[in-house]
Design an enzyme around this catalytic site. Structure first.
Site, PDB file in Angstrom:
ATOM      1  N   LYS A 101      -5.499  -3.601   2.825  1.00  0.00           N
ATOM      2  CA  LYS A 101      -6.288  -2.421   2.451  1.00  0.00           C
ATOM      3  C   LYS A 101      -6.724  -1.672   3.707  1.00  0.00           C
ATOM      4  O   LYS A 101      -7.150  -2.283   4.693  1.00  0.00           O
ATOM      5  CB  LYS A 101      -7.505  -2.852   1.631  1.00  0.00           C
ATOM      6  CG  LYS A 101      -8.312  -1.685   1.055  1.00  0.00           C
ATOM      7  CD  LYS A 101      -9.472  -2.203   0.207  1.00  0.00           C
ATOM      8  CE  LYS A 101     -10.278  -1.062  -0.399  1.00  0.00           C
ATOM      9  NZ  LYS A 101     -11.419  -1.568  -1.208  1.00  0.00           N
ATOM     10  N   SER A 107     -12.026   0.438  -5.784  1.00  0.00           N
ATOM     11  CA  SER A 107     -11.437   1.317  -4.783  1.00  0.00           C
ATOM     12  C   SER A 107     -10.095   0.836  -4.241  1.00  0.00           C
ATOM     13  O   SER A 107      -9.360   1.598  -3.609  1.00  0.00           O
ATOM     14  CB  SER A 107     -12.417   1.467  -3.615  1.00  0.00           C
ATOM     15  OG  SER A 107     -12.634   0.223  -2.961  1.00  0.00           O
ATOM     16  N   SER A 119     -14.266  -3.781  -6.448  1.00  0.00           N
ATOM     17  CA  SER A 119     -13.068  -3.097  -5.938  1.00  0.00           C
ATOM     18  C   SER A 119     -11.849  -3.984  -5.749  1.00  0.00           C
ATOM     19  O   SER A 119     -10.752  -3.481  -5.518  1.00  0.00           O
ATOM     20  CB  SER A 119     -13.393  -2.401  -4.612  1.00  0.00           C
ATOM     21  OG  SER A 119     -14.313  -1.357  -4.814  1.00  0.00           O
TER      22      SER A 119
END
Length: 493
Positions: free
Chosen positions: A81, A156, A180
């Site tokens: 990420k 997210s 997330s």
């Protein structure tokens, strides 16, 4: 489709160690899949092909020389990420304000991955500074759900989840501030774990809300997730919030769960996280999962967490307050973007112009809410009250764990919603984190494991499993037992 990319990480690692497959071959297969599919899904913001192949070649050389490999996942490629710093790739956090910025240091998680011999394929898309539930808030365009490209993959960390579901990577790393990791996992039929707060270093994890953020592992199976969890967990003196405690044997727990039953395990169903407001297909899938846990021998009972009713309100005061403080560092002087730096503007004007152009609407919204909540006239009425509610939520869970070992709920109230459906309705977007955010407020650990497809729309549903702080191994025992009993699911592609 190439059988390499459909293999789980544990199988790939075993084949690489046995010289049946090279790490370069496995990494190249993933890079080929990214090249073939990412225009459709947009899971990646940056692909580091040369760096990944170079790291893979080092593992292959060690295998050829008969050397001991640095970890059980050595040679297995991974998607990272874009909120973790990397010296050899840009770190943008999905924001224009960091466009093209390169960190002078690696995050501790990045360092541990490299030391474990895990090639990093690239950086995945995300909501800007991890603020969002759909990955639509990325300044670089939304990620699409491989199960239905007109639906969101969650957020997210939708990029990491989509990369797994699209077979672009067998492993991924995410961060979880209010769900997330777990929420995208639920929407893409992957496995995601939020470890106990402080057990995975936040050094080099660009902060959204420091008391809530936690890095964690993602994969397509519970065992793979456990193997990755073991790589990244551990005390770090560079992180002041790091917990100096032994890492639970999550891999052993996953193996034991997959091979056994759940006799003697006490499972609590949260009264406040089922019922009105939930999609019927999600509830049906959840009830079926609870029946499966009962069939495995678990003792199931209902637990009452009365202050969960206030979790959403408390979270959306605490998080913006921390955001307004953390994002003050992006001042146009030290990082990335700079607007109006032509000598005709003051430093304050350059800062204002840069932040106005560099931050997206959701980030600006949360900065404003947080600044208001922390202002002198409202601190006690808003922020202080929210922190008191946070304590009560943690006490609710502590009380529940006196009578049960783990707590379960749906991971999300609905399946994946349509792209653009909630983007202009912040409250509806915030409500989507209803099931996951109480855990972040408490600092406990949680997992989302696929529980099938909703009969409403044939889209994935996740079962959320929660456990007390430093009891992460319980997640893996229950999750692996459920996964084995549930049986294989069809894939997105």
């Amino acid at each position: 489709m190439n059988e390499i990319i459909r293999s789980d990480a544990a199988t790939l690692a075993a084949r690489i160690a046995a010289k049946e497959l090279s790490s370069v071959e496995a990494t190249q297969a993933c890079l080929d899949q990214i090249a073939a599919t990412d225009e459709r899904y947009h899971a990646f913001l940056h692909v580091a092909a040369d760096e990944a192949l170079g790291a893979a070649a080092v593992v292959d050389e060690a295998v050829a020389a008969g050397e001991r490999l640095p970890s059980p996942l050595a040679g297995v490629p991974l998607a990272l990420k874009d909120v973790f710093t990397t010296v050899d790739m840009p770190t943008t956090c999905g924001s224009k304000i960091l466009q093209g910025w390169r960190s002078p240091y690696d995050a501790t998680v990045t360092t541990k991955l490299r030391a474990a011999g895990i090639p990093i394929l690239g950086k995945t898309n995300m909501d800007e500074f991890a603020m969002g539930s759909s990955t639509e808030n990325s300044a670089y365009g939304p990620t699409r759900n491989p199960w239905n490209v007109e639906r969101v993959p969650g957020g997210s960390g939708g990029g990491s989840a989509a990369a797994l579901a699209a077979f672009q990577a067998p492993l991924a790393i995410g961060s979880d501030t209010g769900g997330s990791i777990r929420q995208p996992a639920a929407l893409t039929a992957t496995v995601g774990v939020k470890p106990t707060y402080g057990t995975v270093s936040r050094y080099g994890l660009v902060a959204c809300a420091s008391s809530l953020d936690q890095g964690g592992p993602c994969a397509r199976t519970v065992l793979d997730t456990a193997l990755l969890h073991q790589v990244i967990a551990g005390h770090d003196i560079r992180d002041s919030t790091s917990v100096d405690a032994p890492v639970p044997d999550v891999v052993g727990a996953a193996r034991a769960g997959a091979a056994g039953d759940l006799k003697g395990v006490r499972v609590g169903v949260v009264k406040q996280l089922r019922g009105e407001g939930y999609q019927p297909g999600v509830l049906a899938s959840f009830e079926a999962a609870v029946e499966q846990l009962t069939a495995l021998g678990a003792e199931v009972s209902e637990v009452d967490c009365p202050h969960f009713e206030y979790a959403l309100a408390a979270y959306y005061l605490i998080l913006p307050s921390e955001v307004s403080s953390n994002l003050a560092r992006f001042d146009a002087m030290r990082y990335g973007l700079r607007i109006g730096d032509d000598g005709s503007h003051s430093a304050e004007e350059v800062m204002a112009l840069t932040r106005a152009a560099g931050f997206g609407p959701e980030v600006k919204r949360r900065i404003m809410i947080g600044t208001y909540a922390l202002s002198a006239g409202y601190y006690d009425a808003y922020y202080n009250q929210a922190q008191k509610v946070r304590t009560l939520i943690a006490r609710d869970l502590d009380a529940a764990y006196e009578s049960v070992d783990v707590v379960v709920s749906p991971a999300t109230p609905t399946t994946a919603f349509g792209l653009g459906e909630k983007v202009d309705d912040p409250l509806a977007m915030y409500l989507f984190d209803l099931c996951t955010l109480p855990l972040n407020l408490a600092g406990h650990c949680g997992m989302s494991v696929p529980s099938g497809l909703s009969p409403d729309d044939d889209l994935p549903v996740g079962l959320q499993i929660m456990a007390p702080a430093l009891a992460d191994d319980r997640l893996y025992r229950v999750g692996a037992a459920y996964e084995a009993a549930r049986g294989p699911l069809r894939s997105a592609i």
